[in-house]
Design a protein around this motif. Sequence first.
Motif, PDB file in Angstrom:
ATOM      1  N   GLU A   1       5.182  80.647  31.791  1.00  0.00           N
ATOM      2  CA  GLU A   1       4.257  80.325  30.692  1.00  0.00           C
ATOM      3  C   GLU A   1       3.136  81.355  30.616  1.00  0.00           C
ATOM      4  N   ILE A   2       2.681  81.803  31.785  1.00  0.00           N
ATOM      5  CA  ILE A   2       1.597  82.797  31.812  1.00  0.00           C
ATOM      6  C   ILE A   2       2.129  84.161  31.347  1.00  0.00           C
ATOM      7  N   LEU A   3       3.318  84.527  31.836  1.00  0.00           N
ATOM      8  CA  LEU A   3       3.917  85.805  31.427  1.00  0.00           C
ATOM      9  C   LEU A   3       4.152  85.839  29.917  1.00  0.00           C
ATOM     10  N   ASN A   4       4.583  84.714  29.366  1.00  0.00           N
ATOM     11  CA  ASN A   4       4.839  84.650  27.923  1.00  0.00           C
ATOM     12  C   ASN A   4       3.565  84.457  27.114  1.00  0.00           C
ATOM     13  N   GLU A   5       2.454  84.427  27.814  1.00  0.00           N
ATOM     14  CA  GLU A   5       1.138  84.249  27.179  1.00  0.00           C
ATOM     15  C   GLU A   5       1.004  82.940  26.412  1.00  0.00           C
TER      16      GLU A   5
ATOM     17  N   MET B   1      -7.881  73.917  36.920  1.00  0.00           N
ATOM     18  CA  MET B   1      -7.395  75.242  37.295  1.00  0.00           C
ATOM     19  C   MET B   1      -7.291  76.138  36.061  1.00  0.00           C
ATOM     20  N   PHE B   2      -7.683  77.409  36.245  1.00  0.00           N
ATOM     21  CA  PHE B   2      -7.671  78.368  35.141  1.00  0.00           C
ATOM     22  C   PHE B   2      -6.886  79.613  35.519  1.00  0.00           C
ATOM     23  N   VAL B   3      -6.386  80.330  34.504  1.00  0.00           N
ATOM     24  CA  VAL B   3      -5.589  81.531  34.750  1.00  0.00           C
ATOM     25  C   VAL B   3      -6.508  82.703  35.083  1.00  0.00           C
ATOM     26  N   ALA B   4      -6.213  83.369  36.194  1.00  0.00           N
ATOM     27  CA  ALA B   4      -7.042  84.493  36.619  1.00  0.00           C
ATOM     28  C   ALA B   4      -6.773  85.710  35.733  1.00  0.00           C
ATOM     29  N   THR B   5      -7.748  86.626  35.681  1.00  0.00           N
ATOM     30  CA  THR B   5      -7.616  87.824  34.843  1.00  0.00           C
ATOM     31  C   THR B   5      -6.414  88.657  35.278  1.00  0.00           C
ATOM     32  N   GLU B   6      -6.215  88.744  36.599  1.00  0.00           N
ATOM     33  CA  GLU B   6      -5.147  89.613  37.113  1.00  0.00           C
ATOM     34  C   GLU B   6      -3.838  88.852  37.330  1.00  0.00           C
ATOM     35  N   ALA B   7      -3.738  87.653  36.721  1.00  0.00           N
ATOM     36  CA  ALA B   7      -2.570  86.788  36.951  1.00  0.00           C
ATOM     37  C   ALA B   7      -1.241  87.492  36.653  1.00  0.00           C
ATOM     38  N   ARG B   8      -1.175  88.131  35.492  1.00  0.00           N
ATOM     39  CA  ARG B   8       0.079  88.777  35.090  1.00  0.00           C
ATOM     40  C   ARG B   8       0.550  89.799  36.113  1.00  0.00           C
ATOM     41  N   GLU B   9      -0.386  90.676  36.526  1.00  0.00           N
ATOM     42  CA  GLU B   9       0.012  91.710  37.492  1.00  0.00           C
ATOM     43  C   GLU B   9       0.504  91.093  38.795  1.00  0.00           C
ATOM     44  N   ILE B  10      -0.197  90.054  39.250  1.00  0.00           N
ATOM     45  CA  ILE B  10       0.202  89.422  40.515  1.00  0.00           C
ATOM     46  C   ILE B  10       1.615  88.850  40.388  1.00  0.00           C
ATOM     47  N   ILE B  11       1.863  88.172  39.275  1.00  0.00           N
ATOM     48  CA  ILE B  11       3.179  87.555  39.086  1.00  0.00           C
ATOM     49  C   ILE B  11       4.270  88.624  39.004  1.00  0.00           C
ATOM     50  N   LEU B  12       4.006  89.657  38.206  1.00  0.00           N
ATOM     51  CA  LEU B  12       5.015  90.706  38.039  1.00  0.00           C
ATOM     52  C   LEU B  12       5.319  91.391  39.367  1.00  0.00           C
ATOM     53  N   ARG B  13       4.239  91.684  40.119  1.00  0.00           N
ATOM     54  CA  ARG B  13       4.427  92.347  41.407  1.00  0.00           C
ATOM     55  C   ARG B  13       5.258  91.460  42.334  1.00  0.00           C
ATOM     56  N   LYS B  14       4.897  90.179  42.362  1.00  0.00           N
ATOM     57  CA  LYS B  14       5.583  89.253  43.255  1.00  0.00           C
ATOM     58  C   LYS B  14       7.057  89.132  42.896  1.00  0.00           C
ATOM     59  N   ARG B  15       7.323  88.968  41.616  1.00  0.00           N
ATOM     60  CA  ARG B  15       8.730  88.786  41.206  1.00  0.00           C
ATOM     61  C   ARG B  15       9.563  90.016  41.517  1.00  0.00           C
TER      62      ARG B  15
ATOM     63  N   ASN C   1      -3.786  83.525  44.107  1.00  0.00           N
ATOM     64  CA  ASN C   1      -4.846  84.002  43.199  1.00  0.00           C
ATOM     65  C   ASN C   1      -4.379  84.189  41.753  1.00  0.00           C
ATOM     66  N   VAL C   2      -3.290  83.532  41.395  1.00  0.00           N
ATOM     67  CA  VAL C   2      -2.869  83.547  39.993  1.00  0.00           C
ATOM     68  C   VAL C   2      -3.771  82.591  39.210  1.00  0.00           C
ATOM     69  N   LEU C   3      -4.171  81.520  39.879  1.00  0.00           N
ATOM     70  CA  LEU C   3      -5.061  80.541  39.262  1.00  0.00           C
ATOM     71  C   LEU C   3      -6.363  80.478  40.054  1.00  0.00           C
ATOM     72  N   TYR C   4      -7.435  80.119  39.387  1.00  0.00           N
ATOM     73  CA  TYR C   4      -8.667  79.847  40.111  1.00  0.00           C
ATOM     74  C   TYR C   4      -9.230  78.507  39.673  1.00  0.00           C
ATOM     75  N   LYS C   5     -10.035  77.952  40.565  1.00  0.00           N
ATOM     76  CA  LYS C   5     -10.513  76.592  40.344  1.00  0.00           C
ATOM     77  C   LYS C   5     -11.930  76.606  39.794  1.00  0.00           C
ATOM     78  N   LYS C   6     -12.151  75.789  38.769  1.00  0.00           N
ATOM     79  CA  LYS C   6     -13.526  75.556  38.327  1.00  0.00           C
ATOM     80  C   LYS C   6     -13.834  74.128  38.718  1.00  0.00           C
ATOM     81  N   ARG C   7     -14.813  73.997  39.574  1.00  0.00           N
ATOM     82  CA  ARG C   7     -15.120  72.683  40.128  1.00  0.00           C
ATOM     83  C   ARG C   7     -15.280  71.624  39.035  1.00  0.00           C
ATOM     84  N   GLY C   8     -14.502  70.586  39.148  1.00  0.00           N
ATOM     85  CA  GLY C   8     -14.634  69.487  38.195  1.00  0.00           C
ATOM     86  C   GLY C   8     -13.974  69.724  36.843  1.00  0.00           C
TER      87      GLY C   8
END
Lengths: 298, 137
Positions: free
Chosen positions: B31-35, B81-95, B71-78
Amino acid sequence: MKVVECKELTKRYGKAKAINNLSFELTENKITGLIGRNGAGKTTLLKMIAGYLHHTSGDIQVFSENPFNNLKVSANSIFIDNGMSFSPSLTLEELLETSGEFYPNWDQRLAKRLFDYFSFNPLQSHVNLSKGMKSTFNMIIGLAARCPLTIFDEPTSGMDAGTRKDFYRALLKDYIAHPRTIILSSHLLSEVEDILEEILLIKNGEKLLHMPIEILKEYSIGISGKATAVSEWTSNKETIFTQSIGVDGSYVVIKNDCSLRDLEIARDIGLEVSSVSAEDVCTYLTSKTKEGIDHVFN
Amino acid sequence: MWCVGGDVRLILNSDSMKPIYVQVSEWLETEILNENIKCDEKVYSQYQLAEMFNINPATAAKGINILADENVLYKKRGLGMFVATEAREIILRKRKNTKLRSMVKELAKEAIQLNVEEEELLEMIRSLHQQMKGDLK
């Protein structure tokens, strides 16, 4: 908070031990699956938790009290099984309305909507329902009661495939909206595993394991290949199940405590490594012999 | 030691048998990769995922937590979970490093077993890659 706490719990029927030295705890607001073969002691255990049966020795606490004949436990729990009997002089509709008076959290709107969804006839009597319809009706009572401790003993017996699916989905949705402690007994693990958080597996009245379902799915692995290679590779490992395949092949299920290196070796000598479903693990762990039913025919 | 989490799919390499929480985290990754969920947008809660996939909320939470640990997601207290700025790169690298690599390994192994020469294998990959690219466009 601990909702159910058993310590060395034992229940005898005459000389036979139905529950033997069972110790476990269930914490608040989890869905736990109680799994075991026929006669493992599931119903006996659930009836003790619900306060229907005395225990013989050990200790059982529900909401920090002995459940037998206990008002606090009765007021906060519901036990649903297919042996529930209702007054034959009331219609289904009347039963539904009367049930509400016993449970403070009762949701009449949910009860009515489920009742209509499953196309019950309001004027029919409970005794005339088919087995599956009885189970469905009991399930509606169990869900709408919203008791802090909700116990379903083989709730789907007699239900058709579609109704089973509907039931589990309804249970999950209502649990998400109104979290509570739910114990669900079943011998069909594959059907319930997705909605469970924990699993308690018993055999001959004893606990085999109690763990999060996701861990159980990684509890064991299957190894198949040439029998000689398989038996050599698995020689120092804990075997759960073995089966021979073809002339010189074999399939062995072992406890998954091997290192990545171990598995690489297995791959390199041509063994096939596969995962084992939670249902299969439970079947193997509870089977009488390591070869299962094949043993009878050998 | 049990082989838990991300390692499992590598070892087992059998897609249908992937643990559900891994499937949940991979679905979120896609879902994140497909924006469909963009940077700094809120992702589904464990309860929404539980309802969507008909699974226990604790299982869904485990899927979310994998991505938070990476670190694909980060937490905002209360807030969730939100998508991190570098999420795409992390996912692509991992895959690339895990999924693709292990698939290639399997491919090479099968090719050796079938006595397929390197050139022949590369040619197969090349032509299928071209074809798929065309299909996906």
